[in-house]
Write an enzyme that holds these catalytic residues in place. Structure first.
Site, PDB file in Angstrom:
ATOM      1  N   GLY A 197       0.853  -1.193   0.000  1.00 55.86           N
ATOM      2  CA  GLY A 197       0.000   0.000   0.000  1.00 55.86           C
ATOM      3  C   GLY A 197       0.881   1.234   0.000  1.00 55.86           C
ATOM      4  CG  HIS A 257      -4.151   4.284   9.847  1.00 62.42           C
ATOM      5  ND1 HIS A 257      -3.631   5.550   9.945  1.00 62.42           N
ATOM      6  CD2 HIS A 257      -4.250   4.035   8.515  1.00 62.42           C
ATOM      7  CE1 HIS A 257      -3.429   6.039   8.734  1.00 62.42           C
ATOM      8  NE2 HIS A 257      -3.796   5.143   7.856  1.00 62.42           N
TER       9      HIS A 257
HETATM   10  C1  LIG Z   1      -3.448   5.655   3.957  1.00 67.80           C
HETATM   11  S1  LIG Z   1      -2.780   5.266   2.392  1.00 67.80           S
HETATM   12  C2  LIG Z   1      -1.056   5.124   2.796  1.00 67.80           C
HETATM   13  C3  LIG Z   1      -0.169   5.248   1.594  1.00 67.80           C
HETATM   14  C4  LIG Z   1       1.343   5.148   1.892  1.00 67.80           C
HETATM   15  N1  LIG Z   1       1.703   3.916   2.550  1.00 67.80           N
HETATM   16  C5  LIG Z   1       1.793   6.321   2.717  1.00 67.80           C
HETATM   17  O1  LIG Z   1       2.073   6.165   3.900  1.00 67.80           O
HETATM   18  O2  LIG Z   1       1.849   7.431   2.169  1.00 67.80           O
HETATM   19  C6  LIG Z   1      -3.287   3.572   2.199  1.00 67.80           C
HETATM   20  C7  LIG Z   1      -2.826   2.930   0.901  1.00 67.80           C
HETATM   21  O3  LIG Z   1      -3.254   1.559   0.900  1.00 67.80           O
HETATM   22  C8  LIG Z   1      -3.650   1.232  -0.416  1.00 67.80           C
HETATM   23  N2  LIG Z   1      -4.539   0.057  -0.390  1.00 67.80           N
HETATM   24  C9  LIG Z   1      -5.819  -0.024   0.059  1.00 67.80           C
HETATM   25  N3  LIG Z   1      -6.293  -1.265  -0.087  1.00 67.80           N
HETATM   26  C10 LIG Z   1      -5.290  -1.999  -0.642  1.00 67.80           C
HETATM   27  C11 LIG Z   1      -5.175  -3.371  -1.040  1.00 67.80           C
HETATM   28  N4  LIG Z   1      -6.197  -4.215  -0.871  1.00 67.80           N
HETATM   29  N5  LIG Z   1      -4.011  -3.785  -1.577  1.00 67.80           N
HETATM   30  C12 LIG Z   1      -2.976  -2.926  -1.753  1.00 67.80           C
HETATM   31  N6  LIG Z   1      -3.018  -1.618  -1.381  1.00 67.80           N
HETATM   32  C13 LIG Z   1      -4.165  -1.163  -0.837  1.00 67.80           C
HETATM   33  C14 LIG Z   1      -4.352   2.492  -0.880  1.00 67.80           C
HETATM   34  O4  LIG Z   1      -4.509   2.533  -2.277  1.00 67.80           O
HETATM   35  C15 LIG Z   1      -3.420   3.568  -0.335  1.00 67.80           C
HETATM   36  O5  LIG Z   1      -2.405   3.897  -1.244  1.00 67.80           O
END
Ligand SMILES: C[S@@+](CC[C@H](N)C(=O)[O-])C[C@H]1O[C@@H](n2cnc3c(N)ncnc32)[C@H](O)[C@@H]1O
Length: 315
Positions: A197, A257
């Protein structure tokens, strides 16, 4: 009570200031010194007329926004020099403060403007209109407003997806340099690292710049990877609940979170299935010191996360 009722004005006035580039104008056109509303208006008009052909700026509106934000410490007010002592209204200039310096672009490239543009975006404000319904119906607030969850909404709304990803990358840039330093020995001992993510890949790119021996793989959903152009890391589309590529270590920054406990456990299990000795690095915000200021910001985050994500327990 009235202070609280009208508090919604604050981020929206700040958003106007950011969209008008006021912090940048004061930083670059004032040579570090304050500018009057008229001087700022001149620079807005000059920039707008070359980009849009519209050079109209209402100085009265502008002054009132500056004055309001100055009253909350966003700008510093300073009386213009050489004014008669008996002048009925003293002319004021506006300079930067510690707060508005955080909204200036360039230099260290750390403007927090993208975070503001996310939080003060109509998509999130609309979700907040349904907060009371979550209490009455136990429903997911964001879903109630938009008929789908946040991730689905992002996948279907490219403009909001861009705003969201830029806000995440902004926060990331502000903390990752110190994480890369603090965990130096850990990073030295790994050859491959998957950022689960990882958004646009900002965190990973900061780590691989500091530790160039690491092969960094940025795993995220397809609509996010489609916007990820950072070089020096590999971008990979995928669903973290289904498959996380094998590596010496897996990082999850601001991921757990977003999910309920069971989903966090599923994701951690997926992260560890292929690694008997690998590491799982969790980077998250926490409010350990329990000071009043920390608790207050923690509670602001808590309500925001409650509105945007579907899990019910406070962490
Ligand atoms: C709160 S953001 C954090 C992004 C990054 N890690 C940061 O700290 O800037 C959560 C991330 O999780 C990704 N995400 C959500 N569901 C996911 C999944 N099932 N598989 C992979 N990534 C996912 C979202 O697209 C997003 O980019």
């Amino acid at each position: 009570l009235y202070e609280m009722i009208f508090s919604a004005v604050k981020p929206l006035a700040l958003k106007a200031a950011v969209l008008l580039n006021l912090p940048d104008i004061i930083a670059t056109r004032g040579n570090g010194g304050p500018l009057s509303a008229e001087q700022i208006a001149f620079h807005i008009a000059a920039a707008n007329s070359s980009s849009t052909g519209n050079s109209h700026v209402d100085v009265g509106y502008l002054y009132r926004i500056l004055r309001f934000l100055a009253s909350y410490g966003v700008f510093a007010e300073q009386e213009e020099a050489d004014q008669p002592d008996d002048a009925e209204t003293k002319k004021i200039k506006f300079g930067l403060t510690g707060i508005s310096k955080l909204l200036v672009h360039g230099g260290n490239g750390q403007s927090r403007g993208p975070v503001l543009l996310l939080i003060a975006n109509n998509v999130l404000l609309e979700a907040f209109q349904h907060l009371h319904e979550s209490v009455l119906e136990g429903c997911y607030t964001f879903n109630k407003a938009h008929g789908m969850d946040l991730w689905e909404y992002l996948a279907n709304n490219l403009e909001f997806n861009k705003i969201f990803n830029e806000a995440m990358a902004t926060n990331t840039r502000s903390v990752m340099a110190s994480v890369a330093k603090m965990y130096e020995d850990g990073f030295k001992s790994m050859a491959t690292l998957v950022d689960v993510g990882g958004g646009m890949g900002s965190a990973l790119s900061i780590i691989v710049k500091e530790h160039s021996h690491i092969r960094g793989i940025n795993l995220d959903l397809p609509h996010v990877i489609a916007t990820a152009s950072i070089t020096g890391v590999e971008h990979m589309e995928g669903n973290m609940f289904e498959h996380i590529p094998s590596a010496d270590a897996v990082m999850m920054k601001w991921i757990l979170h977003d999910w309920a406990d069971e989903e966090c456990v599923n994701c951690r299990e997926e992260a560890t299935t292929q690694r008997s000795e690998g590491k799982v690095l969790v980077v998250s915000s926490c409010c350990g010191d329990k000071s009043e200021a920390c608790r207050a910001i923690g509670l602001l985050y808590d309500i925001s996360m409650m509105v945007t994500h579907w899990w019910k327990n406070e962490r």
